[in-house]
Motif scaffolding. Structure first.
Motif, PDB file in Angstrom:
ATOM      1  N   GLY A 291       0.524  -1.267  -0.221  1.00  0.00           N
ATOM      2  CA  GLY A 291       0.223  -0.017  -0.006  1.00  0.00           C
ATOM      3  C   GLY A 291       0.502   1.333   0.278  1.00  0.00           C
ATOM      4  O   GLY A 291       1.661   1.388   0.803  1.00  0.00           O
ATOM      5  N   THR A 292       0.780   2.612  -0.829  1.00  0.00           N
ATOM      6  CA  THR A 292       1.118   3.565  -0.976  1.00  0.00           C
ATOM      7  C   THR A 292       0.281   4.680  -0.223  1.00  0.00           C
ATOM      8  O   THR A 292       0.333   6.014  -0.018  1.00  0.00           O
ATOM      9  N   GLN A 293      -1.251   4.353   1.016  1.00  0.00           N
ATOM     10  CA  GLN A 293      -1.501   5.237   1.517  1.00  0.00           C
ATOM     11  C   GLN A 293      -0.405   6.171   2.456  1.00  0.00           C
ATOM     12  O   GLN A 293       0.005   5.489   2.595  1.00  0.00           O
ATOM     13  N   HIS A 294      -1.152   7.165   2.191  1.00  0.00           N
ATOM     14  CA  HIS A 294      -0.433   8.327   3.335  1.00  0.00           C
ATOM     15  C   HIS A 294      -0.712   7.784   4.930  1.00  0.00           C
ATOM     16  O   HIS A 294       0.442   9.010   6.023  1.00  0.00           O
ATOM     17  N   ASP A 295      -1.481   7.184   5.382  1.00  0.00           N
ATOM     18  CA  ASP A 295      -1.381   6.797   6.806  1.00  0.00           C
ATOM     19  C   ASP A 295      -1.258   5.023   6.643  1.00  0.00           C
ATOM     20  O   ASP A 295      -1.294   4.911   5.224  1.00  0.00           O
ATOM     21  N   THR A 296      -1.938   4.695   8.120  1.00  0.00           N
ATOM     22  CA  THR A 296      -1.732   2.690   7.692  1.00  0.00           C
ATOM     23  C   THR A 296      -2.294   2.666   9.354  1.00  0.00           C
ATOM     24  O   THR A 296      -2.291   3.331   9.693  1.00  0.00           O
ATOM     25  N   ILE A 297      -2.391   1.166   9.566  1.00  0.00           N
ATOM     26  CA  ILE A 297      -3.224   0.688  10.454  1.00  0.00           C
ATOM     27  C   ILE A 297      -2.471  -0.127  11.377  1.00  0.00           C
ATOM     28  O   ILE A 297      -1.635  -1.595  10.129  1.00  0.00           O
ATOM     29  N   ILE A 298      -1.584  -0.118  12.347  1.00  0.00           N
ATOM     30  CA  ILE A 298      -1.218  -1.376  12.613  1.00  0.00           C
ATOM     31  C   ILE A 298      -2.156  -2.277  13.865  1.00  0.00           C
ATOM     32  O   ILE A 298      -3.391  -1.581  14.138  1.00  0.00           O
ATOM     33  N   THR A 299      -1.601  -3.445  13.841  1.00  0.00           N
ATOM     34  CA  THR A 299      -2.540  -5.099  15.018  1.00  0.00           C
ATOM     35  C   THR A 299      -1.325  -5.133  16.215  1.00  0.00           C
ATOM     36  O   THR A 299      -0.521  -5.304  15.669  1.00  0.00           O
ATOM     37  N   ARG A 300      -1.777  -5.083  17.470  1.00  0.00           N
ATOM     38  CA  ARG A 300      -1.370  -5.662  18.027  1.00  0.00           C
ATOM     39  C   ARG A 300      -1.450  -7.114  18.477  1.00  0.00           C
ATOM     40  O   ARG A 300      -2.807  -6.542  18.811  1.00  0.00           O
ATOM     41  N   GLU A 301      -1.124  -7.661  18.905  1.00  0.00           N
ATOM     42  CA  GLU A 301      -1.469  -9.134  19.228  1.00  0.00           C
ATOM     43  C   GLU A 301      -1.414  -9.835  20.220  1.00  0.00           C
ATOM     44  O   GLU A 301      -0.367  -9.554  20.878  1.00  0.00           O
ATOM     45  N   TYR A 302      -2.051 -10.049  20.886  1.00  0.00           N
ATOM     46  CA  TYR A 302      -1.981 -10.561  22.606  1.00  0.00           C
ATOM     47  C   TYR A 302      -2.400 -11.770  22.688  1.00  0.00           C
ATOM     48  O   TYR A 302      -3.863 -11.474  22.674  1.00  0.00           O
ATOM     49  N   PRO A 303      -1.540 -12.479  23.028  1.00  0.00           N
ATOM     50  CA  PRO A 303      -2.331 -13.956  23.483  1.00  0.00           C
ATOM     51  C   PRO A 303      -3.658 -13.788  24.578  1.00  0.00           C
ATOM     52  O   PRO A 303      -2.284 -13.182  25.661  1.00  0.00           O
ATOM     53  N   ASN A 304      -4.026 -15.009  25.237  1.00  0.00           N
ATOM     54  CA  ASN A 304      -4.449 -15.154  26.614  1.00  0.00           C
ATOM     55  C   ASN A 304      -5.358 -16.121  26.369  1.00  0.00           C
ATOM     56  O   ASN A 304      -5.522 -17.067  25.877  1.00  0.00           O
ATOM     57  N   GLU A 305      -5.303 -16.623  27.650  1.00  0.00           N
ATOM     58  CA  GLU A 305      -6.448 -18.076  28.154  1.00  0.00           C
ATOM     59  C   GLU A 305      -7.580 -17.237  27.260  1.00  0.00           C
ATOM     60  O   GLU A 305      -8.060 -17.046  27.235  1.00  0.00           O
ATOM     61  N   TRP A 306      -7.796 -19.240  26.725  1.00  0.00           N
ATOM     62  CA  TRP A 306      -9.171 -18.634  26.145  1.00  0.00           C
ATOM     63  C   TRP A 306     -10.346 -19.167  27.162  1.00  0.00           C
ATOM     64  O   TRP A 306     -10.173 -19.594  28.336  1.00  0.00           O
ATOM     65  N   THR A 307     -11.994 -18.525  27.248  1.00  0.00           N
ATOM     66  CA  THR A 307     -12.993 -18.568  28.180  1.00  0.00           C
ATOM     67  C   THR A 307     -14.001 -18.749  27.141  1.00  0.00           C
ATOM     68  O   THR A 307     -14.152 -18.394  25.971  1.00  0.00           O
ATOM     69  N   ASP A 308     -14.776 -18.966  27.729  1.00  0.00           N
ATOM     70  CA  ASP A 308     -16.839 -18.905  26.557  1.00  0.00           C
ATOM     71  C   ASP A 308     -16.514 -17.125  25.655  1.00  0.00           C
ATOM     72  O   ASP A 308     -17.748 -17.975  25.275  1.00  0.00           O
ATOM     73  N   GLN A 309     -16.429 -16.812  26.668  1.00  0.00           N
ATOM     74  CA  GLN A 309     -16.126 -14.919  25.552  1.00  0.00           C
ATOM     75  C   GLN A 309     -15.524 -14.667  24.596  1.00  0.00           C
ATOM     76  O   GLN A 309     -15.020 -13.855  24.176  1.00  0.00           O
ATOM     77  N   GLU A 310     -14.186 -15.747  24.556  1.00  0.00           N
ATOM     78  CA  GLU A 310     -13.017 -15.290  23.726  1.00  0.00           C
ATOM     79  C   GLU A 310     -13.630 -16.240  22.356  1.00  0.00           C
ATOM     80  O   GLU A 310     -13.827 -16.905  22.039  1.00  0.00           O
ATOM     81  N   GLU A 311     -12.559 -15.442  21.706  1.00  0.00           N
ATOM     82  CA  GLU A 311     -12.498 -16.720  20.320  1.00  0.00           C
ATOM     83  C   GLU A 311     -11.872 -17.587  20.290  1.00  0.00           C
ATOM     84  O   GLU A 311     -10.835 -17.219  20.326  1.00  0.00           O
ATOM     85  N   PRO A 312     -12.394 -19.037  20.294  1.00  0.00           N
ATOM     86  CA  PRO A 312     -10.777 -20.316  20.074  1.00  0.00           C
ATOM     87  C   PRO A 312      -9.689 -20.197  19.118  1.00  0.00           C
ATOM     88  O   PRO A 312     -10.300 -19.935  17.956  1.00  0.00           O
ATOM     89  N   TYR A 313      -8.443 -20.132  18.916  1.00  0.00           N
ATOM     90  CA  TYR A 313      -7.819 -20.446  17.963  1.00  0.00           C
ATOM     91  C   TYR A 313      -6.338 -21.332  18.452  1.00  0.00           C
ATOM     92  O   TYR A 313      -7.110 -22.004  16.907  1.00  0.00           O
ATOM     93  N   TYR A 314      -5.961 -21.348  18.881  1.00  0.00           N
ATOM     94  CA  TYR A 314      -4.844 -22.276  19.220  1.00  0.00           C
ATOM     95  C   TYR A 314      -5.517 -24.309  19.903  1.00  0.00           C
ATOM     96  O   TYR A 314      -5.377 -23.486  21.255  1.00  0.00           O
ATOM     97  N   PRO A 315      -5.719 -24.686  19.370  1.00  0.00           N
ATOM     98  CA  PRO A 315      -6.553 -26.081  20.486  1.00  0.00           C
ATOM     99  C   PRO A 315      -4.636 -26.522  21.342  1.00  0.00           C
ATOM    100  O   PRO A 315      -3.720 -26.499  20.891  1.00  0.00           O
ATOM    101  N   ILE A 316      -5.016 -26.911  22.212  1.00  0.00           N
ATOM    102  CA  ILE A 316      -4.380 -27.327  22.984  1.00  0.00           C
ATOM    103  C   ILE A 316      -3.947 -29.219  23.221  1.00  0.00           C
ATOM    104  O   ILE A 316      -4.809 -29.654  24.234  1.00  0.00           O
ATOM    105  N   ASN A 317      -3.120 -28.636  22.286  1.00  0.00           N
ATOM    106  CA  ASN A 317      -3.315 -30.962  21.757  1.00  0.00           C
ATOM    107  C   ASN A 317      -2.421 -31.489  23.163  1.00  0.00           C
ATOM    108  O   ASN A 317      -1.449 -32.068  22.202  1.00  0.00           O
ATOM    109  N   ASP A 318      -2.636 -31.096  23.989  1.00  0.00           N
ATOM    110  CA  ASP A 318      -1.807 -31.955  25.148  1.00  0.00           C
ATOM    111  C   ASP A 318      -2.261 -32.834  25.124  1.00  0.00           C
ATOM    112  O   ASP A 318      -3.239 -33.958  25.057  1.00  0.00           O
ATOM    113  N   THR A 319      -2.383 -34.449  26.296  1.00  0.00           N
ATOM    114  CA  THR A 319      -2.718 -36.211  26.138  1.00  0.00           C
ATOM    115  C   THR A 319      -4.337 -35.698  26.583  1.00  0.00           C
ATOM    116  O   THR A 319      -4.943 -36.258  26.034  1.00  0.00           O
ATOM    117  N   ARG A 320      -3.995 -34.784  27.978  1.00  0.00           N
ATOM    118  CA  ARG A 320      -5.437 -34.804  28.572  1.00  0.00           C
ATOM    119  C   ARG A 320      -6.276 -34.385  27.250  1.00  0.00           C
ATOM    120  O   ARG A 320      -7.835 -34.689  26.884  1.00  0.00           O
TER     121      ARG A 320
END
Length: 371
Positions: A291-320
């Motif tokens: 892009g050659t726009q005069h402005d820009t948009i950035i996104t900071r990405e924060y990992p966090n524990e999943w709850t029912d109110q969050e979007e699930p992203y990465y399965p935790i493929n441990d034994t349990r």
């Protein structure tokens, strides 16, 4: 009673959209529903001032499968974007993946032989035949400098746990390239769709009825009764009302910021690999499409524990979790009129090309059986 639709597809993400496209093309009547207010699932892009913002994290399409590459190219033109992330460790900048540029930045070595000697020296100090955790595994593969500066902090933020408490199998291998090549992927084909991923999803769902802001579980019996079969792409444990317990995930939070500058960081993706910076990376979206726009948009990405109110992203493929998933998988196999597919329904992290390949395999098998 005759059903109104051949297929009810729960989820307007990539898996559901591919299935709907192929089924509709074969003359089947489909209804796609999604609880969000947009199509596309996690590859959805929001156009802001001409910049396609990846609302749910960076998505770079890559594959070595020519059939899949040709398949997606029927829906959009792809640019020549090459994923070359940069790591920021307390202000020190390193190229990723680990290659000769990285090794020069770490140790000022100029040849592959010098780099291999340095790595072997460090690996030799930490060699463990049977690594008991991720830290031991990583040190056995790349040594302390690469681990401490480029792996440890990032990984512990990503998983919310000490590397000593994470299983070794999370890092099965760490590719080391002894060439000056910053291309993150080895795949033959790579790029970003011109105009964003919405172009692809919109074309896939042309001619298919779509209902947004529609929660399948609020009227599960009603929606199920509308179609001969259900294609379900949501959380498999939720489908069975968590009868074997809840599967666990890591989630993400995104902090989007509009900046009055044409170029914030000079790269689409910069990883922050120290332990003190709370986010794992900053995405500058305009660089995905040069892009050659005069402005820009950035996104900071924060990992966090999943709850029912969050979007699930990465399965935790441990034994349990793996054991619990197998219980749900067995129940899914008994559902003769439900097709389960996608990262949530199969409790597996898929790249986009894997999702498409898997969706095509399932829909083609289904359509052949329905003949």
């Amino acid at each position: 009673m005759e059903k109104k639709y051949d297929y009810l597809i729960v989820g307007a993400g990539l898996f559901g959209s591919v299935f709907a496209h192929e089924a509709t093309k074969a003359g089947k009547k489909c209804l796609v529903i999604d609880k969000r207010d947009h199509k596309g699932g996690n590859i959805y892009c929001e156009n802001v001032n001409g910049i396609n913002v990846h609302k749910y994290g960076a998505h770079i399409f890559h594959t070595s499968n020519k059939e899949i590459w040709e398949y997606v190219n029927q829906f959009a033109e792809f640019n020549r974007y090459t994923n070359s992330p940069v790591a920021n460790y307390y202000g020190e900048m390193y190229n990723l993946p680990f290659n000769m540029n990285t090794f020069y930045q770490l140790w000022k070595v100029k040849t592959p032989e010098e780099a291999k000697k340095k790595i072997n020296e460090q690996v030799g100090q930490h060699a463990v035949l049977n690594p008991a955790n991720l830290e031991e595994q990583a040190l056995s593969l790349v040594g302390e400098d690469i681990y401490n500066k480029l792996i440890k902090g990032y990984t512990e933020k990503q998983w919310g746990r000490s590397a000593k408490d994470l299983p070794a199998f999370i890092i099965k291998r760490l590719p080391l390239r002894f060439t000056f090549d910053n291309n993150y992927f080895d795949d033959k084909y790579q790029g970003i769709p011109v105009g964003g991923y919405n172009v692809i999803i919109d074309k896939m769902l042309e001619g298919t009825e779509v209902l947004l802001n529609t929660d399948f579980f609020q009227r599960k019996d009603y929606f199920t009764g509308m179609a001969e079969k259900v294609v379900y792409t949501g959380m498999i444990d939720q489908y069975f009302d968590y009868c074997h317990g809840k599967l666990e995930y890591r989630s993400l939070k995104f902090e989007h910021e509009h900046l009055d500058t044409p170029n914030y960081q000079g790269n689409a993706v910069v990883n922050y690999t120290d332990s003190e910076t709370p986010f794992t990376r900053i995405i500058e979206h305009k660089h995905f499409e040069f892009g050659t726009q005069h402005d820009t948009i950035i996104t900071r990405e924060y990992p966090n524990e999943w709850t029912d109110q969050e979007e699930p992203y990465y399965p935790i493929n441990d034994t349990r979790n793996s054991e619990v998933y197998l219980l749900y998988k067995d129940k899914a196999a008994q559902e003769t009129n439900v097709i389960f597919g996608g990262r949530l329904a199969e409790y597996k992290y898929y790249d986009m090309h894997h999702v498409i390949a898997h969706a095509l395999k399932k829909v083609r098998t289904e359509l052949k059986q329905a003949e």
